[in-house]
Every structure is written in structure tokens, then in C-alpha cells.
Design a protein around this motif. Sequence first.
Motif, mmCIF file in Angstrom:
data_model
loop_
_atom_site.group_PDB
_atom_site.id
_atom_site.type_symbol
_atom_site.label_atom_id
_atom_site.label_comp_id
_atom_site.label_asym_id
_atom_site.label_seq_id
_atom_site.Cartn_x
_atom_site.Cartn_y
_atom_site.Cartn_z
ATOM 1 N N TYR A 19 0.816 -1.209 0.000
ATOM 2 C CA TYR A 19 0.000 0.000 0.000
ATOM 3 C C TYR A 19 0.853 1.264 0.000
ATOM 4 O O TYR A 19 0.513 2.253 -0.662
ATOM 5 N N TYR A 23 0.338 3.727 -3.177
ATOM 6 C CA TYR A 23 -0.260 5.055 -3.024
ATOM 7 C C TYR A 23 0.775 6.165 -3.127
ATOM 8 O O TYR A 23 0.438 7.290 -3.521
ATOM 9 N N PRO A 117 -6.059 -0.711 -6.965
ATOM 10 C CA PRO A 117 -6.480 -0.455 -5.578
ATOM 11 C C PRO A 117 -7.573 -1.405 -5.085
ATOM 12 O O PRO A 117 -7.552 -1.830 -3.932
ATOM 13 N N ALA A 120 -6.169 -4.896 -4.427
ATOM 14 C CA ALA A 120 -5.402 -4.851 -3.176
ATOM 15 C C ALA A 120 -6.341 -4.815 -1.979
ATOM 16 O O ALA A 120 -6.103 -5.500 -0.966
ATOM 17 N N ASP A 121 -7.421 -4.027 -2.073
ATOM 18 C CA ASP A 121 -8.389 -3.975 -0.979
ATOM 19 C C ASP A 121 -9.048 -5.336 -0.756
ATOM 20 O O ASP A 121 -9.274 -5.756 0.386
ATOM 21 N N ALA A 124 -6.514 -7.426 1.069
ATOM 22 C CA ALA A 124 -6.216 -6.934 2.410
ATOM 23 C C ALA A 124 -7.386 -7.137 3.358
ATOM 24 O O ALA A 124 -7.194 -7.537 4.514
ATOM 25 N N TYR A 136 -7.341 -3.741 8.784
ATOM 26 C CA TYR A 136 -7.310 -3.151 7.443
ATOM 27 C C TYR A 136 -7.023 -1.653 7.512
ATOM 28 O O TYR A 136 -6.326 -1.102 6.666
ATOM 29 N N VAL A 139 -3.289 -0.515 7.122
ATOM 30 C CA VAL A 139 -2.681 -0.435 5.793
ATOM 31 C C VAL A 139 -3.303 0.699 4.980
ATOM 32 O O VAL A 139 -2.617 1.373 4.208
ATOM 33 N N ARG A 140 -4.601 0.937 5.176
ATOM 34 C CA ARG A 140 -5.239 2.033 4.420
ATOM 35 C C ARG A 140 -4.759 3.385 4.937
ATOM 36 O O ARG A 140 -4.621 4.347 4.165
ATOM 37 N N ALA A 143 -1.498 4.019 3.470
ATOM 38 C CA ALA A 143 -1.668 4.429 2.070
ATOM 39 C C ALA A 143 -1.909 5.931 1.968
ATOM 40 O O ALA A 143 -1.315 6.612 1.123
#
Length: 395
Positions: A19, A23, A117, A120-121, A124, A136, A139-140, A143
Motif C-alpha cells: 500500500y 499510493y 487499488p 489490493a483492498d 487486504a 485493514y 494499511v489504508r 496508504a
Amino acid sequence: MASFRMSRIGPLSTFLGLYAAMYAAFGAASPFWPRYFEARGLTPEELGLLFGLGTAIRLIAGPFANRAADILGALRAILAACIVIAVMAALGLIGAQGFWLLLIVHLVQAAALAPIPTLADALAVRASVRRPGFEYGWVRGAASAAFIAGTLAAGQVVGHFDLSAIVWMHAALLAGALLGAVLVPESDTRAERAADPIGESMIGGVRELLGLATFRRVIVIAALVYGSHAMHDTFSVIRWTAAGVGTAASSLLWSEAVAAEVVVFVLVGPILLRRLGVAGAAALAAGAGILRWMVEAQTTAIWMLATVQPLHGFTFALMHLACMRLIADRVPAHLTATAQALYAVGPGLATASLVWISGRLYGAYGPRGFLIMAALCALSLPLAVRLRDRSTTSV
């Protein structure tokens, strides 16, 4: 070998790396693409066509690639393939000459970037549900912070080199994301796919998803709350400037909102989600939106604006965390990537429409148009309170 290395590094670390690189690559290039293509000789009309077609191709390529990933049960492989194509297309922009060649290469890259994205989501969110101690939101949040860092770094790079430097930077960071994509754990959905032949077809899976009442409700809530940002994103700085708010102050207000987003993703959001549940978290996000837009409709006082800017952490980050939890709980595992694509496209189309509507509202009513944005959040409240986060796909 890849799974061995991943087990030693740990899934959380690999997702953080994925991430952060992904990003940062977006942040390094997104703000500067218009300047890059303008410097390559494109006229304003050609820029409009290039970016308009790029948006259109993203809306098609994202759901198509994600649906294929679900059917094949190969989310990680398709994620990696999309990153490779995006890197090659980015490098191709350096040597491309003329509008039509630049357009073709840009469309290839836009199509490759679109699923990255959401795939990846999907990976994740699935990993966070299956592994205790993995949030979660962490990691977001990383990002969001990486996007800011990428933008700031690219601004410095552009100041010392020509605009082609951002393309190299973008490609290098995406290459780093490729390493993360190879190392993250795959989502094994073979059993679910074998038990659901309807969900294996291209259209059948979408129909199955839209048949879930909770998923439909999530899409509508996200469209209303995310879409309510349209007027703020388009006209807030214009309004602040007209009221005498300087550029430096406007920049600080925007930075405050983004910082709040990171804090909610990493620290506050996971705690609120555990304590309030999905329904409570979504309702809180909608309520924050009502308050935020009502204040922006009434005043441009700096202290008031500074007070409500952190609510962005709730109107975006907390709502996103709640939606991710519902998708993880209610959507069958073999439709995870498809669900992420629809979750991105539905609210995205709503937001694009509301940007156009916001222009008409702001032109007709000025700042009072923000009250309409507050009303959108209010409309989402009855739907939000009906959400429940339990691990079942029944509706």
C-alpha cells in the motif's frame, strides 16, 4: 519461495509495503499528469479528451479485471499483472510523441491502474478478517500517508528536474508495489467457487451481488456520503479565497482533513468499529457529514473551519472502514474482488454526477448549496442504522 519469504516477513508487513508503494506512486504522479501532458504539447481540448477517455476506460477495466480475478481465483496474479502493465505503460509515455500515441499509451495505463487499488483492498480485507492483530485500517492509513509523502516528494523533484522525472518516480514506486503484490497472501476461494456455479459467470456474479440487500445498501450509503464531498472538493477553496482566506491557510485546512483521515484509519476507526459496530460507525460518519456541511454552509470563520475539517476522518475514513467490514462479512469470498469493483464504481459515478450538480447548485445558491450535501448525508442515516455486521451472507 515467495510464500516462505512472506511467512517470515508477515502479512501485515507485506500489505503495508504494498500500500505504501502503491499510493506513493499515485501521489507522485496524479497531481502532475495534467502539467506533464501539457508540456508534451497537448491543447486544453486534447487534455480534456485524454483525461475524459481515461476515466471512462477505468470504469470499464476495473470491474472487468476484478470479475476475471474472482472467476479465476487469481486476485494476486492479476494484481501483479496489472502493475507490470502500468509500469511499462508509464515508461512508454516518456518516449511517446504526438497526441494519438500519448492517448493510446495513457489509456493502456489507465486500464491497468484501475483494478490495482480494488484488488489490493479485496486481498487486504480478506487477510484482516482471517488474521487476528491485522487491521485493514492500518494499511489504508499507511496508504493515505504515503500518498501525501509521494506528492510532497514529487513536488521537490519537479522543482529540480523536468516533468519526466515524475514518470520515472511513478514507475519506480509501482515496481516496488509489484514486490509487495508478489508477497501478500492469496485469497483461496476454490471451495466457495465450486459450490456456486452461478457466481462463476461474468454476469451471474454481479447479479448475485446485487441480489444481496445489504450490499445494495452499502453502495447507496457510500454514494450518498462520499458524493456529499463533491461541493467541498470543487468549491471550498474558491469560497474560502473569496472570503479572504489565504492560500497558506487553505492548504493547512486541507492538510488537517487528510491528517484526520490517517488518524481515523490507523487509530480511532478500528476502535469505533469494534465498539459501535458497522451500523453505529456508518451512522456516526453520516452524522459527521451533516454537521460538517451545515457549518460550511454558514461560515468561513477560520476557527470554525478548522474545527470541522477533522470530521473528514469520519465522513471518509470511518465510512470506508464500515463498508469494508460489511463487504467482508456479507459478500461470499469468491465475489470479493467483484464487490470491491462495484463499491468503487457505484459511488464513483454518483460523485462524478454530483460534481456536475454541485456546479449548478453553487452557481444558483452559493454556499447554501452545502445544505443539499448535508441532506444527502441525512438520507443515508436510515439506511446506515439498518446495517448489521455479522459473518453471514444472508439478507
